[in-house]
Design a protein around this motif. Sequence first.
Motif, PDB file in Angstrom:
ATOM      1  N   THR A  14       0.685  -1.152  -0.018  1.00 19.72           N
ATOM      2  CA  THR A  14      -0.047   0.011  -0.125  1.00 19.72           C
ATOM      3  C   THR A  14       0.974   1.214   0.117  1.00 19.72           C
ATOM      4  O   THR A  14       0.578   2.189  -0.711  1.00 19.72           O
ATOM      5  CB  THR A  14      -0.882  -0.002   1.108  1.00 19.72           C
ATOM      6  OG1 THR A  14      -1.665  -1.294   1.239  1.00 19.72           O
ATOM      7  CG2 THR A  14      -1.770   1.183   1.224  1.00 19.72           C
ATOM      8  N   TYR A  15       1.864   1.175   0.778  1.00 15.54           N
ATOM      9  CA  TYR A  15       2.611   2.316   0.937  1.00 15.54           C
ATOM     10  C   TYR A  15       3.459   2.562  -0.510  1.00 15.54           C
ATOM     11  O   TYR A  15       3.833   3.708  -1.034  1.00 15.54           O
ATOM     12  CB  TYR A  15       3.684   2.264   1.987  1.00 15.54           C
ATOM     13  CG  TYR A  15       4.655   3.230   2.067  1.00 15.54           C
ATOM     14  CD1 TYR A  15       4.307   4.726   2.660  1.00 15.54           C
ATOM     15  CD2 TYR A  15       6.031   3.307   1.868  1.00 15.54           C
ATOM     16  CE1 TYR A  15       5.063   5.804   2.865  1.00 15.54           C
ATOM     17  CE2 TYR A  15       6.981   4.498   1.898  1.00 15.54           C
ATOM     18  CZ  TYR A  15       6.428   5.610   2.581  1.00 15.54           C
ATOM     19  OH  TYR A  15       7.498   6.691   2.295  1.00 15.54           O
ATOM     20  N   ALA A  16       4.074   1.344  -1.040  1.00 12.61           N
ATOM     21  CA  ALA A  16       4.631   1.474  -2.426  1.00 12.61           C
ATOM     22  C   ALA A  16       3.828   1.913  -3.546  1.00 12.61           C
ATOM     23  O   ALA A  16       4.457   2.551  -4.559  1.00 12.61           O
ATOM     24  CB  ALA A  16       5.274   0.253  -2.752  1.00 12.61           C
ATOM     25  N   THR A  17       2.646   2.192  -3.409  1.00  9.53           N
ATOM     26  CA  THR A  17       1.601   2.535  -4.570  1.00  9.53           C
ATOM     27  C   THR A  17       1.381   3.988  -4.286  1.00  9.53           C
ATOM     28  O   THR A  17       0.789   4.370  -5.238  1.00  9.53           O
ATOM     29  CB  THR A  17       0.049   1.788  -4.566  1.00  9.53           C
ATOM     30  OG1 THR A  17      -0.402   1.871  -3.248  1.00  9.53           O
ATOM     31  CG2 THR A  17       0.629   0.292  -4.743  1.00  9.53           C
ATOM     32  N   VAL A  64       8.479   8.048  -4.649  1.00 13.74           N
ATOM     33  CA  VAL A  64       9.578   8.886  -4.870  1.00 13.74           C
ATOM     34  C   VAL A  64      10.594   8.328  -3.833  1.00 13.74           C
ATOM     35  O   VAL A  64      12.022   8.213  -4.410  1.00 13.74           O
ATOM     36  CB  VAL A  64       9.470  10.367  -4.490  1.00 13.74           C
ATOM     37  CG1 VAL A  64      10.636  11.090  -4.239  1.00 13.74           C
ATOM     38  CG2 VAL A  64       8.492  10.729  -5.571  1.00 13.74           C
ATOM     39  N   LEU A  65      10.523   7.941  -2.461  1.00 14.10           N
ATOM     40  CA  LEU A  65      11.566   7.466  -1.734  1.00 14.10           C
ATOM     41  C   LEU A  65      12.091   6.210  -2.059  1.00 14.10           C
ATOM     42  O   LEU A  65      13.553   6.219  -1.975  1.00 14.10           O
ATOM     43  CB  LEU A  65      10.619   7.170  -0.359  1.00 14.10           C
ATOM     44  CG  LEU A  65      11.691   6.680   0.890  1.00 14.10           C
ATOM     45  CD1 LEU A  65      12.560   7.890   1.134  1.00 14.10           C
ATOM     46  CD2 LEU A  65      10.751   6.569   2.110  1.00 14.10           C
ATOM     47  N   ILE A  66      11.436   5.374  -2.847  1.00 15.68           N
ATOM     48  CA  ILE A  66      12.084   4.186  -3.281  1.00 15.68           C
ATOM     49  C   ILE A  66      13.124   4.266  -4.556  1.00 15.68           C
ATOM     50  O   ILE A  66      14.105   3.947  -4.360  1.00 15.68           O
ATOM     51  CB  ILE A  66      10.839   3.145  -3.678  1.00 15.68           C
ATOM     52  CG1 ILE A  66       9.987   2.399  -2.610  1.00 15.68           C
ATOM     53  CG2 ILE A  66      11.327   2.165  -4.650  1.00 15.68           C
ATOM     54  CD1 ILE A  66       8.778   1.926  -2.895  1.00 15.68           C
ATOM     55  N   ASP A 106      13.502  -1.244   2.289  1.00 15.48           N
ATOM     56  CA  ASP A 106      13.784  -0.387   3.155  1.00 15.48           C
ATOM     57  C   ASP A 106      12.877   0.498   3.451  1.00 15.48           C
ATOM     58  O   ASP A 106      12.440   0.856   4.398  1.00 15.48           O
ATOM     59  CB  ASP A 106      14.932   0.281   2.760  1.00 15.48           C
ATOM     60  CG  ASP A 106      16.076  -0.723   3.221  1.00 15.48           C
ATOM     61  OD1 ASP A 106      16.031  -1.519   4.079  1.00 15.48           O
ATOM     62  OD2 ASP A 106      17.331  -0.577   2.716  1.00 15.48           O
ATOM     63  N   SER A 107      12.195   1.075   2.384  1.00 16.65           N
ATOM     64  CA  SER A 107      11.349   2.233   2.226  1.00 16.65           C
ATOM     65  C   SER A 107       9.914   1.937   2.886  1.00 16.65           C
ATOM     66  O   SER A 107       9.231   2.560   3.763  1.00 16.65           O
ATOM     67  CB  SER A 107      11.118   2.840   1.015  1.00 16.65           C
ATOM     68  OG  SER A 107      12.045   3.350   0.389  1.00 16.65           O
ATOM     69  N   THR A 108       9.317   0.582   2.456  1.00 18.77           N
ATOM     70  CA  THR A 108       8.148   0.390   3.303  1.00 18.77           C
ATOM     71  C   THR A 108       8.293  -0.364   4.311  1.00 18.77           C
ATOM     72  O   THR A 108       7.215  -0.376   5.133  1.00 18.77           O
ATOM     73  CB  THR A 108       7.299  -0.596   1.969  1.00 18.77           C
ATOM     74  OG1 THR A 108       8.230  -1.933   1.968  1.00 18.77           O
ATOM     75  CG2 THR A 108       7.140   0.028   0.443  1.00 18.77           C
TER      76      THR A 108
END
Length: 384
Positions: free
Chosen positions: A59-62, A68-70, A319-321
């Motif tokens: 969900t966060y990756a979408t 942008v963070l990824i 890492d990001s999620t």
Amino acid sequence: MTSPNPAAKRSFAQRISGERIVLALAAPVLAVVLSVAICSVLLATSGKNPFDAWNVMITYATKSDGQVLILNRATTYYLAAAAAAFGFRMNLFNIGVEGQYKVAALFAAFVGAQVDLPAFIQIPLLLVTAMLVGGLYASIAGLLKVYRGVSEVISTIMLNAISVSIVGLLLVPGVFAPKASSTSNSIQTDPVSDSSHFFSIPTAGGDLWGFLFIAVLVGVLFQFTLTRTRFGFDLRATGRSESAATASGVNVKKMVVISMVVSGAIAGLIGLPELLQNSYSYGQSFQPGLGFLGISIALLGRNSPIGMAFAALLFAFLDSTGSQLPLKGGFPFEIVAVMQGTIVICVVVAYELVRRYGLKRQQQKVGAQLAAQAAATEKKEVSA
């Protein structure tokens, strides 16, 4: 004996090429699937629902800010992987990427704080400074290997430890850091000048680092050098067999030193995205562990520019999620480190399994092709 049908030969070659592509993709996919399965079992054992964890991460990756963070993290990770992979392609294990990028970033931060030139001069100056420092620091291991027979693994590990002391020696008030302030206990360099700031692309999810284009350029040059230049051919030949390369006229000692220098030069770029686009200064806690992470990403990407790009995105995604797991559901953040570790372990196993299967399939197909050609030839001779 008649020659085999050219069309049949082309069809056979295409089938072999297609299978190689499938097998090349199968290994990393299998490694990721195994890692997800293992981590799911660990989460379930600890009393957490693994499906909820994956839902939080996906969900966060979408979301735009997650994407942008990824991409920003993947930029740094890709540079770290490219630095390690360049040495790996010559069978050189540059374990010293960690120390090389730290020393290089420190010098680049100091120069950026002391010099204030127009941006079109300032930024190339910092890039060159970081690459020169990283390359020179890596050359120590190359020279020790060539002239004293010291394993680059041992020397680069020792140089990693020495780099910590170098940073500690230089990053002190009155040397590379400004004199201590009574209002702060942190020790860091002065901020780099405004002309040192690398451009960003504003998006709905935040600023996308322009250093992404530098990472893409590094990947293109990496591939071009290895596949389209004499140096790349000599490098790959030396990595496969030093004796054969020497017999063909390659100066192996020169190749070892140059390869270590180039690997270190790429390593010098690793810290610049953070320095020139986020923190703007070098401190005691400046981005640790990127060198060792780059080795894992290079391994997962099979030292291929395209493969490392997907591997860097995967690790950046984790890492990001993963940072959202403790915030949404109380999941332990350590599961991300576990997943990264299991991916590295699983990829070694997966690649070996796929390699053995691919070799067996290739032998079977070559045998079947030769048998078909022999049968066809025998049939023609009998009919004649």
